[in-house]
Design a protein around this motif. Structure first.
Motif, PDB file in Angstrom:
ATOM      1  N   ASP A  33       3.676  -1.297  -3.597  1.00 25.20           N
ATOM      2  CA  ASP A  33       2.797  -1.385  -2.419  1.00 25.20           C
ATOM      3  C   ASP A  33       1.358  -1.105  -2.796  1.00 25.20           C
ATOM      4  OD1 ASP A  33       5.348   0.235  -0.448  1.00 25.20           O
ATOM      5  OD2 ASP A  33       5.037  -1.876  -0.952  1.00 25.20           O
ATOM      6  N   ASP A  34       1.173  -0.090  -3.609  1.00 28.02           N
ATOM      7  CA  ASP A  34      -0.200   0.231  -4.023  1.00 28.02           C
ATOM      8  C   ASP A  34      -0.812  -0.910  -4.804  1.00 28.02           C
ATOM      9  OD1 ASP A  34       0.522   3.741  -4.716  1.00 28.02           O
ATOM     10  OD2 ASP A  34       0.267   2.605  -2.855  1.00 28.02           O
ATOM     11  N   ALA A  35       0.007  -1.489  -5.663  1.00 28.40           N
ATOM     12  CA  ALA A  35      -0.511  -2.605  -6.459  1.00 28.40           C
ATOM     13  C   ALA A  35      -0.893  -3.761  -5.556  1.00 28.40           C
ATOM     14  CB  ALA A  35       0.540  -3.036  -7.472  1.00 28.40           C
ATOM     15  N   LYS A  36      -0.056  -3.992  -4.565  1.00 27.85           N
ATOM     16  CA  LYS A  36      -0.345  -5.097  -3.653  1.00 27.85           C
ATOM     17  C   LYS A  36      -1.632  -4.840  -2.887  1.00 27.85           C
ATOM     18  CE  LYS A  36       3.372  -7.704  -2.208  1.00 27.85           C
ATOM     19  NZ  LYS A  36       4.614  -7.889  -1.506  1.00 27.85           N
ATOM     20  N   ALA A  37      -1.816  -3.592  -2.538  1.00 28.15           N
ATOM     21  CA  ALA A  37      -3.035  -3.255  -1.789  1.00 28.15           C
ATOM     22  C   ALA A  37      -4.266  -3.567  -2.610  1.00 28.15           C
ATOM     23  CB  ALA A  37      -2.998  -1.779  -1.405  1.00 28.15           C
ATOM     24  N   GLU A  38      -4.149  -3.395  -3.920  1.00 25.87           N
ATOM     25  CA  GLU A  38      -5.297  -3.687  -4.764  1.00 25.87           C
ATOM     26  C   GLU A  38      -5.280  -5.105  -5.303  1.00 25.87           C
ATOM     27  OE1 GLU A  38      -6.291  -0.788  -7.672  1.00 25.87           O
ATOM     28  OE2 GLU A  38      -5.414   0.838  -6.499  1.00 25.87           O
TER      29      GLU A  38
END
Lengths: 231, 489
Positions: free
Chosen positions: B292-297
């Motif tokens: 999720d964090d990666a997707k956010a970035e």
């Protein structure tokens, strides 16, 4: 109920004869490691011993944050009181009274949490959705011990949509659409009803002037709009 | 801390060495720790804030109640009287000397009668020789006791008592006040006994409502709108899916296939468009938890194949073989494996399953896998080639066995003679049979005659075809083998 200094014996399901939720000991709605942490914590042993629904309000009035465990798996008073409520299994009227009283917001949050755990899906939606209009501030404590600001409506929204809240895995709530299809519930009236209508009217105007939009059948567009017009 | 050692072993007590002072560091540390414990205990002593426990304030008031002022008054009075008298006597003695005492003495002795007076006078006379500063308890008769001195003393004492009482009250009030203030402060700070956190006020997020109603309401509106939007999106996606399904149903079969083909093409392009791993590149799994964090970035679709880490070697092939490893941190380490990749470690040959002959890929023959004897070589080898003597037979005119009547005998007799010098190779099955049975071979081989001499096909089957090698092929040639060889054909 019998009050024991060490509550461990009462949390085993074998030999439990009290009221059950989802065919299990209500305290089992909290997970085993969490339960163990709670009953060995100082707060539980000092403050939550032999209290009833009335004295629980005193404790709830002294609460200052919501949250699950923090620090080294230390349970928050919020969580301890939830477990106490699950042990006590107060009546529906009392719980609703907790929810609707306006003096102590953390007690309201506690009641909301309890409702999410114990009531059935239709009741959950019906009782908790009015809480989405309440925007009082709440202090939330994260697992690393730090505080953050949240709001009552945000908390209730988390209860209705997320899987895990406050160190508890919530049982799966059927989607609202399914309940609407079954006819138990009506489509949701947002408290922003009128303003939403205005925005929608604006959008419609833009759409009419600008590019065309794929036609959607009437029943499903703007659930709010639809019910508003009915009412 | 000079005595603290680097190892974590428990510190043993210092040995006694004669002539050297005994180290006393431990005792001082113990004292300190004891003090700390006591301090800690006193700190932990304050009771919890639950209503069932008595508070500190009430306890202090209770203590105050216990104080009996009357007793204290009496004690104070006695002390003061003694003090005042001492002062006065001192002054009198200095000014007037012994005369006054003697005159007093005389008076007393005249007036006193009976009970304690004589003893008193005696005492007084004995004490005459004592130093001047000593106070002599003079006996005053009852009617003479109400002297001016004591009267004035009581009066002063009263005033003093009043003053002292006032002071004490003030002190008590102050103490109570302090305690109440402390309680209020701790209450305000929300510090509970079960709560041993040290969160300062600054870190605590403020949750008072109605600080700025407009902003709060606006923020709530925003959240509510987001929620409504989310719900609508869910409805829309469900609707779109339904539409899609409907549409596909309405298409004909060819059209469906065409669409599938397009989709597959797209997939293929994607797969090929991915980067190719460089030589011996280290593989990093993308991980399961922070998606999720990666997707956010916006980092969820990145491809690191073929890319080079900044401090990695630019061209691994130029390195010596020893250093051509994926993970340079393992270089020189004990646990490093020399595994390079599957293909170079594989000992099989790709694609072929049957390989007749020990041929390598380039057609060379591996000597290790060559048979020891040429193809089709049968017959005896090794110890089986030793010369065999004549077979022992029963004498010609031995009595016939139980099966003597059989016509076979003639045949056997006929067969025997040319085969006399026949080597053992023909009879290994029988030999073997013989050797397994423990009984000594009978002199009369009645039974043995009936056995056919020709090797039966049944028996031949169990011979090793081709014969199994008893000994592994030796790397040395058999030229040095000194055993007698017989050419067997």
């Amino acid at each position: 109920m019998t009050h024991a200094a060490d509550a461990r014996r009462h949390f085993d399901s074998r030999g439990y004869t009290g009221p059950q939720i989802h065919n299990q000991n209500p305290v089992h709605l909290l997970e085993k490691p969490i339960r163990d942490r709670i009953i060995t914590s100082y707060y539980w042993q000092e403050q939550c011993f032999a209290i009833n629904e009335a004295t629980l309000c005193d404790r709830a009035a002294a609460m200052s944050f919501i949250g699950g465990t923090y620090g080294q798996q230390k349970p928050s008073p919020f969580l301890c009181l939830t477990m106490k409520l699950l042990q006590l299994m107060p009546e529906r009227d009392i719980v609703l009274e907790y929810l609707h009283q306006t003096e102590f917001k953390y007690l309201t949050a506690l009641a909301a949490f309890y409702i999410r755990l114990t009531f059935d899906s239709k009741d959950i939606f019906q009782t908790l959705e009015p809480m989405l209009a309440d925007y009082r501030k709440l202090r939330r404590r994260a697992r690393d011990g730090g505080y953050s600001l949240t709001y009552m409506d945000q908390f209730v929204d988390d209860l209705l949509t997320k899987d895990r809240v406050c160190a508890t895995s919530l049982w799966k709530l059927p989607q609202r659409t399914i309940l609407e299809d079954l006819g138990h519930l009506e489509a949701r009236d947002s408290p922003l009803g009128r303003e939403l209508d205005e925005i929608d009217d604006q959008d419609d105007d833009i759409m009419a002037n600008g590019e065309s939009r794929s036609p959607t059948p009437d029943g499903y567009e703007n659930g709010v709009h639809h019910s508003e017009s009915e009412m | 801390m000079a005595s603290k050692r680097m190892t974590a072993n428990p510190v043993k007590p210092a040995r006694y060495r004669p002539g050297k002072p005994v180290a006393e560091e431990h005792s001082s540390e113990e004292d300190e720790s004891e003090e700390e414990e006591q301090v800690a205990e006193t700190r932990a002593a304050p009771p919890p804030k639950a209503s069932s426990f008595p508070s500190d304030a009430t306890r202090i008031a209770g203590n105050l109640k216990k104080v009996d002022l009357n007793e204290r008054r009496r004690q104070a009075a006695a002390e003061e009287a003694a003090r005042v008298e001492a002062e006065k006597a001192h002054l009198a003695a200095e000014e007037e000397g012994f005369v006054t005492e003697e005159s007093e003495e005389q008076e007393d002795s005249d007036e006193e009668s009976g009970s304690g007076s004589e003893s008193g006078s005696k005492e007084s006379s004995s004490e005459d020789e004592a130093p001047k500063k000593l106070l002599r308890p003079t006996f005053i008769r009852k009617d003479k006791r109400k002297d001016s001195i004591t009267v004035t003393d009581t009066k002063n004492a009263d005033e003093n008592w009043a003053e002292e009482e006032a002071r004490r009250k003030e002190k008590a009030d102050l103490m109570i006040q302090e305690q109440l203030e402390k309680n209020a402060v701790t209450q305000a700070a929300g510090k509970k006994d079960w709560d041993d956190d040290d969160i300062e006020e600054v870190e605590m997020v403020d949750d008072t409502d109605d600080l700025d109603p407009e902003t709060e309401r606006a923020a709530w509106k925003l959240r509510e709108l987001k929620r409504v939007k989310r719900e609508r999106e869910v409805i829309e996606t469900a609707e779109k899916e339904r539409e899609e399904i409907e549409r596909r149903r309405n298409l004909s079969k060819e059209e469906r296939e065409a669409e599938d083909q397009e989709f597959l093409e797209l997939q293929k392009e994607e797969r090929e468009g991915k980067g190719k791993m460089s030589y011996m590149q280290k593989y990093f799994h993308k991980g399961a938890f922070f998606q999720d964090d990666a997707k956010a970035e916006g980092l969820d679709r990145r491809d690191i194949m073929g890319s080079r880490i900044q401090d990695d070697v630019s061209n691994r092939e130029l390195l010596p073989q020893y250093m051509q490893i994926r993970d340079m941190t393992k270089l020189g380490r004990k646990g490093r494996t020399k595994y390079k990749d599957l293909k170079s470690e594989d000992t099989g040959r790709w694609g072929t399953f049957e390989s007749k002959g020990p041929r390598r890929a380039d057609g060379t023959l591996d000597e290790r896998f060559m048979p020891d004897r040429e193809a089709g070589g049968r017959g005896a080898s090794g110890a089986n080639t030793t010369q065999v003597g004549e077979r022992r037979r029963a004498p010609e005119d031995a009595p016939e066995g139980p099966r003597g009547d059989r016509p076979m005998k003639a045949v056997e007799r006929r067969d025997q003679s040319p085969r006399r010098s026949y080597s053992r190779s023909r009879s290994p099955p029988r030999r073997r049979y013989r050797s397994y049975s423990r009984s000594p071979p009978p002199r009369r081989r009645a039974r043995s005659y009936s056995y056919s001499r020709s090797p039966s096909p049944r028996r031949d089957r169990y011979l090793d075809n081709p014969p199994r090698r008893k000994r592994s092929p030796s790397p040395y040639s058999h030229g040095s083998d000194k055993r007698r060889r017989i050419d067997v054909s």
